[in-house]
Enzyme design. Structure first.
Site, PDB file in Angstrom:
ATOM      1  N   GLU A 120       3.633   4.653 -18.008  1.00 57.98           N
ATOM      2  CA  GLU A 120       5.157   4.604 -16.364  1.00 57.98           C
ATOM      3  C   GLU A 120       5.210   3.458 -17.124  1.00 57.98           C
ATOM      4  OE1 GLU A 120       4.843   6.992 -13.251  1.00 57.98           O
ATOM      5  OE2 GLU A 120       5.698   8.581 -15.128  1.00 57.98           O
ATOM      6  N   HIS A 128       1.362   1.456 -15.531  1.00 63.38           N
ATOM      7  CA  HIS A 128       0.720   1.909 -15.278  1.00 63.38           C
ATOM      8  C   HIS A 128       0.199   3.603 -15.855  1.00 63.38           C
ATOM      9  CE1 HIS A 128       3.795   3.874 -12.067  1.00 63.38           C
ATOM     10  NE2 HIS A 128       2.969   4.662 -12.358  1.00 63.38           N
ATOM     11  N   TYR A 211       6.992  16.512 -11.222  1.00 58.48           N
ATOM     12  CA  TYR A 211       6.976  15.751 -10.877  1.00 58.48           C
ATOM     13  C   TYR A 211       6.757  14.487 -12.102  1.00 58.48           C
ATOM     14  CZ  TYR A 211       4.519  11.152  -9.414  1.00 58.48           C
ATOM     15  OH  TYR A 211       5.164   9.374  -8.798  1.00 58.48           O
ATOM     16  N   ALA A 400     -27.040 -19.591  25.333  1.00 61.86           N
ATOM     17  CA  ALA A 400     -25.680 -19.967  24.812  1.00 61.86           C
ATOM     18  C   ALA A 400     -25.174 -20.925  23.282  1.00 61.86           C
ATOM     19  CB  ALA A 400     -24.970 -21.044  26.214  1.00 61.86           C
TER      20      ALA A 400
END
Length: 660
Positions: A120, A128, A211, A400
């Protein structure tokens, strides 16, 4: 089927085949490529079209071309150029090659497996390829193993087919990008309790019919859709677009459940019995937008969505409405997300392939102490993910300018929904800590009468606290991050020291003792640093759970945890990775102060209180000591300093005075 005479034999066979395989389980993979730039060389998805002499590859490409031509609808002229078509045919052969090699590596027979492949081109994803794989012997636990094997095979074949001329180092780098970037992905889901990723199995026939067969075919460069599809039964290879839609329709009609019209009215609906007002709809939409945009304060709301803020302010009782809206927003975030989730979602996937964790300022701070910075970061993420158990507090303590506050402030800013402990408010110190994802205690001191409440919150317990002008409110388990220059394990109530609280406080702390002073130009942490650290740890298998921590490091961290063990391993045979520096050496002259013994030479009491200063006087300047120790790599020990002092007062060095 009753209407079987009106459909072609191919359509009926495909429909029956999908019916037979409708409920069979299968893995769902996606093969993809990414646009890469290596030393100015652009490599896109259509640059993997190098000519091949492999007979098997040539036969696979011929078979794919036959399916392409047979499935083309002659009534519509395709505008897909020959180069794009050739590239898709090459990818089809590569995917099948990877698929069959992966099956054989698992000692499975290809005839026992069923698969479906569809190429696709999406609007956002570009090219892909979807792959469904199932069969006898394939179980859910094997999904991630197959993904890793397919990813390795896919990257190897892409390198072989890349037409862009690359040097050996560039080919290695391209393969690293393909493997680390997961160019083959697996469909997974996240477990609600464990927060881990598990393989999501799909129903083979249902997935194809509902799908894949409903998609449009790509016929022009401007359109998006599928190029080509094939399956193990050769049922959909030659179907045209209209026939595919017909198969999907017949399958859907055959599996449509019987519908019964029912009407159910709940007690709340019956009680409400009205249509929501426009004001209610507006408030709900605003809350949803604030949650999605992670707005947890009035200032954030003003900056991100000023229109909705002005709209609520203009209403009657606008201030209370704004206050209640923000309270719902923070409650939603606190109950549905952890501090770790809020940090991880800010990671940019595009930056992850080139991210080097050793170059981050956080890891440089840990490297100054010769610590295993991966172990330190892993422990911090476990606490932020509420997986630390009773040890629910991250304690940065030391002198510190050692980097405590810049790390804590960076993490707190990324979380956003943070509550602050207010030591000045003696009666209600945790007034701001309800419905928060993180509690930040900056420059903590003696907790005095608040110590029991403090211990309950630091251990991740659910407790109720009093609020000023309100009733009591519940604080859910919330991770705490704390910085201090003092020893918070010593609790003084009035003038009396209470040692019984020392060990319980230590049991609740992830002890990170920073003692190395940072240079003045060290700078702040970058905004993307910790999100990428979290994403990098997940990619490398360091999940933010205590089970994963124990798997990698052997035991849960305690107060005396040795962060330098195990020692960092320097990667080899990686030409693109920079060397990881595990220590930063500074001389007294660089920082312009008198040399004092290093932390490793102090006794146990000073090791527990690294911010205390030794009482031994110093007799040499920083420049003198720097010149003396310039030829050594280690700092002077107490014994060496004592020898120097005695030498200064000896006979040879005794000062002479004139009595006249």
């Amino acid at each position: 089927m009753a209407a079987g005479n009106t459909y072609s034999e191919e359509v009926l066979k495909a429909t029956n085949w999908l019916q037979d395989n409708a409920q069979k389980e299968a893995f769902s993979y996606v093969f993809k490529t990414q646009k890469v730039n290596l030393n100015g060389k652009e490599i896109a998805w259509n640059n993997y079209n190098k000519d091949t002499t492999d007979a098997e590859m040539i036969n696979l490409q011929r078979g794919a071309e036959t399916s392409w031509d047979q499935a083309t609808d002659m009534e519509w002229e395709s505008e897909i150029d020959s180069l794009t078509k050739g590239q898709v045919l090459i990818f089809d052969s590569l995917v099948k090659k990877c698929l069959f090699e992966g099956i054989l590596q698992k000692n499975l027979s290809p005839s026992d497996c069923y698969w479906f492949i569809q190429h696709e081109h999406g609007q956002d994803t570009g090219y892909h390829c979807h792959v469904l794989l199932g069969g006898k012997g394939l179980q859910q636990a094997m999904g991630k193993w197959f993904r890793k094997q397919l990813n390795n095979l896919w990257s190897r074949w892409l390198i072989m087919q890349c037409k862009v001329p690359l040097t050996p180092v560039e080919r290695i780098k391209l393969r690293e990008l393909a493997e680390d970037g997961e160019w083959v992905s697996l469909l997974t889901y996240t477990h609600k309790q464990t927060k881990k990723q598990y393989t999501k199995m799909t129903h083979f026939g249902n997935m194809i019919a509902y799908y894949f067969l409903n998609k449009k075919r790509k016929t022009t460069e401007r359109e998006h859709g599928y190029y080509l599809s094939s399956d193990s039964g050769f049922m959909t290879n030659f179907l045209k677009e209209g026939e595919r839609h017909l198969v999907s329709h017949l399958f859907t009609e055959a599996n449509k459940p019987e519908t019964v019209e029912t009407t159910v009215t709940t007690a709340q609906e019956a009680k409400r019995g009205k249509i929501q007002t426009k004001k209610e709809v507006s408030i709900k939409c605003t809350i949803r937008d604030l949650v999605n945009k992670r707005c947890t304060s009035i200032e954030d709301w003003m900056m991100t969505d000023p229109d909705s803020y002005i709209e609520m302010m203009a209403q009657t009782g606008g201030e209370n409405l704004i206050k209640n809206t923000l309270e719902i927003t923070t409650l939603t975030l606190a109950r549905t997300k952890t501090a770790y989730d809020l940090i991880l979602e800010k990671a940019k996937p595009s930056m992850l392939p080139t991210f080097n964790i050793s170059n981050t300022r956080t890891c440089k701070i840990f490297s100054m102490h010769n610590w295993n910075y991966i172990k330190c970061c892993h422990a911090i993420t476990c606490v932020l993910n509420r997986q630390g158990g009773k040890r629910n507090t991250i304690l940065f303590h030391g002198p510190a300018s050692t980097g405590k506050s810049i790390i804590a402030q960076h993490i707190a800013n990324l979380v956003g929904n943070v509550g602050c402990y207010n030591a000045a408010n003696v009666n209600f110190p945790f007034n701001d800590c309800t419905n928060k994802n993180l509690i930040w205690i900056e420059e903590a001191g003696n907790f005095s009468n608040q110590v029991n409440q403090f211990k309950a919150i630091c251990s991740g317990q659910t407790i109720r606290i009093d609020q000023k002008g309100k009733g009591s409110k519940q604080i859910e388990p919330t991770p705490v991050i704390m910085t201090t220059n003092e020893d918070i394990t010593k609790v003084r109530i009035g003038c009396e020291e209470r040692p019984e609280h020392t060990q319980p406080i230590r049991d609740r702390m992830l002890n990170i003792n920073l003692t190395r002073k940072l240079p003045g130009d060290f700078g702040l942490l970058e905004e993307t640093e910790w999100p990428l650290i979290c994403a990098w740890l997940v990619k490398k298998g360091y999940q933010a759970t205590m089970a994963s921590y124990m798997h990698h490091w052997g035991n849960v961290p305690d107060w005396s945890e040795k962060w330098e063990e195990p020692k960092m391993q320097t990667p080899i045979n990686t030409p693109t990775d920079s060397q990881i520096s595990t220590s930063v050496k500074t001389s007294p002259a660089d920082n312009n102060y008198a040399a004092t013994p290093i932390q490793e030479d102090l006794d146990l009491a000073l090791a527990l209180e690294p911010w205390s200063e030794p009482t031994t006087p110093t007799f040499t300047t920083a420049l003198t000591q720097h010149a003396r120790f310039s030829n050594t790599d280690t700092s002077p020990t107490w014994s060496e300093i004592e020898t120097d002092i005695r030498a200064c007062f000896g006979e040879n060095c005794a000062p002479t005075t004139n009595l006249e």
